[in-house]
Design a protein around this motif. Structure first.
Motif, short mmCIF file in Angstrom:
data_model
loop_
_atom_site.label_atom_id
_atom_site.label_comp_id
_atom_site.label_asym_id
_atom_site.label_seq_id
_atom_site.Cartn_x
_atom_site.Cartn_y
_atom_site.Cartn_z
N LYS A 206 0.81 -1.21 0.00
CA LYS A 206 0.00 0.00 0.00
C LYS A 206 0.85 1.27 0.00
CE LYS A 206 -4.08 -1.94 2.29
NZ LYS A 206 -5.00 -1.82 3.45
N SER A 209 0.32 4.43 -2.24
CA SER A 209 -0.93 4.24 -2.99
C SER A 209 -1.95 5.33 -2.70
CB SER A 209 -1.54 2.87 -2.65
OG SER A 209 -1.89 2.81 -1.27
N HIS A 213 -0.80 6.59 3.07
CA HIS A 213 0.28 5.60 3.11
C HIS A 213 1.58 6.23 2.59
CE1 HIS A 213 -2.23 2.22 4.29
NE2 HIS A 213 -3.14 2.66 3.43
#
Length: 549
Positions: A206, A209, A213
């Protein structure tokens, strides 16, 4: 092979041309000011594309680098006058007598947006992560100058052997293979930013993303970003943990992706946004508005031919397509934003002969002339050599308004000149265009490349046989030979090196290995109250921006 070519001249701040006027344009600007989105130190910008990625190890586009330059920071940064100054470093480096070892003292007050200190190990980790072959980074080649890079690329040694070392929490040492002039300008680029290993490991797949994050060490943090390549709205919010927050005035900058120029103009005139890009007829119509200006850019827009395909391995076909393009008509009537018709790959007003100070473009000459008769002649030769009478070509571009206008013009020019050639246009989101370009999934592809430092090699090296950005797979031994000489044998001889680069472009253009189209200028309508937006290569730095009361 290309290590010492990285940055012989520090990237200069682009020239801003302010065009004043009166009449209806003045009324529109007045209306915009009355309805302005500004609330204190907040303003809004129309973006032309979604963000493909915010991972400094892999991001390789203008939009992503623009985000990284505002939410991150490396050892150096350009100030509001375009002068390179220490940023993550507290002073200029100590350099050994042989020019191979750089020692940097880091800021002890620099912290990440989660409160972690920014330390030397963050630079070591980030750089080694980028050159790790498993990362498959398209920007890893920027590290060519650092010792052990090539051995890592060849799989002979692990990425941990890249010669960057944390001497202490706030002291960093870098060892080069050979001296590199203006190394500091290279170290100001996003691939050389520090990276927080703890956050990357915790986030796993992640990481980067979304804005959640990610962790930041620059003037702003990214907010409201929910997905690479898909999200059309995001914002920069002032980073209260930034070491130099006292000199950051903006509280928030909102971005909204609008790909149609007419829609963006309506938003600007209605005061719903403060900065837009205009092209074509709209740029020509608004040229007298006081909010209009055109910014010259060291940016080349070109078409790559997929030379893994038999048709585009044919030099005569490549030349036929180039001669069919009236580049002057394209920039004057289709773009209308101040862009310049290309005469070669390297842009004008960027790099100059070390002895005579002549522009590279003048020394190299005009390689790209409009000549429909020659286009037909070369098409005839190509048909004979390929054993064909007709050809169907797919021309790939991003779906930004300006890109669509350019490929539509090219479609008409090629089909109107070369009987039997059919051109289909595919305009897709930038993230898709980048992905297809990387995979070689195209016949012809429209590409833009901006100079982060002002040297001809920044463009020419893209077409070296082993360069990862050589999407069309052009290869020429003589071209490679001159590039290698400019980086090795003649690296310390400015005159010989200049001649090597001239010869390299001559070979590239004589074989039409790539089809340059135009040198980009960017026409804007911007709220006159917005001050201090600093061009940073082809991107913009908002650290110094403020709203005039």
């Amino acid at each position: 092979m290309r290590n010492t070519r990285l940055g012989y001249l520090l990237a200069a701040t682009s020239c801003i041309i302010l065009l004043g006027g009166c009449g209806s344009g003045k009324e529109k600007t007045g209306e915009m000011s009355q309805k302005s989105t500004n609330n204190g130190q907040t303003f809004s910008v129309v973006a032309k594309q979604e963000i493909p990625s915010i991972d400094a190890s892999v991001t390789n586009d203008v939009v992503g680098w623009g985000v990284l330059k505002n939410t991150g920071e490396g050892l150096f940064r350009a100030d509001k006058k375009g002068k390179l100054i220490p940023a993550g470093a507290v002073e200029m480096p100590k350099v050994s007598e042989d020019g191979l070892t750089y020692t940097f003292k880091l800021r002890e007050d620099a912290v990440w947006s989660n409160g972690d200190p920014v330390i030397a190990k963050d630079y070591v980790y980030g750089w080694q992560r980028t050159v790790e072959p498993k990362t498959a980074s398209e920007v890893a080649y920027l590290f060519e100058s650092i010792k052990n890079y090539q051995a890592i690329m060849d799989g002979k040694t692990p990425a941990e052997e890249l010669a960057v070392k944390a001497l202490s929490d706030h002291e960093l040492e870098v060892t080069l293979e050979s001296p590199v002039p203006y190394m500091e300008s290279l170290l100001s680029l996003p691939p050389f930013f520090p990276q927080n290993e703890k956050i990357i490991n915790e986030s796993g797949e992640k990481y980067a993303s979304s804005s959640e994050h990610m962790v930041y060490n620059g003037p702003f943090v990214l907010s409201d970003f929910e997905g690479a390549g898909t999200d059309t709205k995001w914002a920069y919010v002032k980073n209260d943990t930034y070491w130099d927050q006292a000199n950051v005035t903006m509280e928030k900058i909102n971005f909204d992706v609008v790909k149609e120029d007419a829609t963006a103009l309506n938003l600007f005139q209605d005061g719903q946004t403060d900065d837009i890009v205009v092209t074509g007829e709209l740029a020509q119509q608004m040229v007298d508005d006081p909010a209009f200006f055109s910014q010259d850019m060291s940016n080349a827009t070109y078409v790559e031919y997929n030379q893994t395909k038999k048709e585009f391995q044919n030099e005569n076909l490549r030349k036929a397509i180039s001669y069919a393009l009236d580049r002057q008509t394209l920039v004057d009537q289709v773009l209308g934003d101040g862009s310049i018709a290309a005469t070669g790959l390297v842009p004008k007003n960027m790099s100059f002969n070390p002895e005579t100070e002549a522009d590279f473009v003048k020394n190299s000459g005009n390689h790209l002339k409009y000549n429909p008769e020659k286009a037909k002649e070369y098409w005839g030769k190509a048909k004979t050599e390929l054993g064909i009478d007709t050809l169907k070509i797919n021309l790939l571009s991003s779906d930004a308004d300006s890109a669509k206008k350019v490929v539509e013009y090219m479609q008409g020019a090629i089909q109107g000149t070369l009987t039997g050639v059919t051109v289909e246009v595919s305009s897709v989101p930038l993230s898709v265009r980048l992905e297809r370009g990387n995979k070689g999934d195209f016949d012809m592809i429209l590409v833009g490349w901006g100079a982060e430092y002002n040297d001809p090699s920044v463009f020419l090296e893209l077409f070296a046989s082993d360069n990862i950005n050589n999407s069309g797979k052009y290869t020429n031994k003589e071209f490679d030979k001159y590039l290698k000489a400019s980086a090795t044998t003649n690296a310390g001889d400015p005159k010989a090196r200049w001649n090597d680069l001239i010869e390299a472009e001559n070979i590239l253009m004589d074989t039409m290995g790539v089809c340059p189209v135009y040198q980009k200028a960017e026409a804007h309508l911007r709220n006159p109250k917005v001050k201090g937006i600093v061009p940073s290569g082809p991107e913009y730095d908002y650290k110094w921006t403020s709203i005039e009361k």
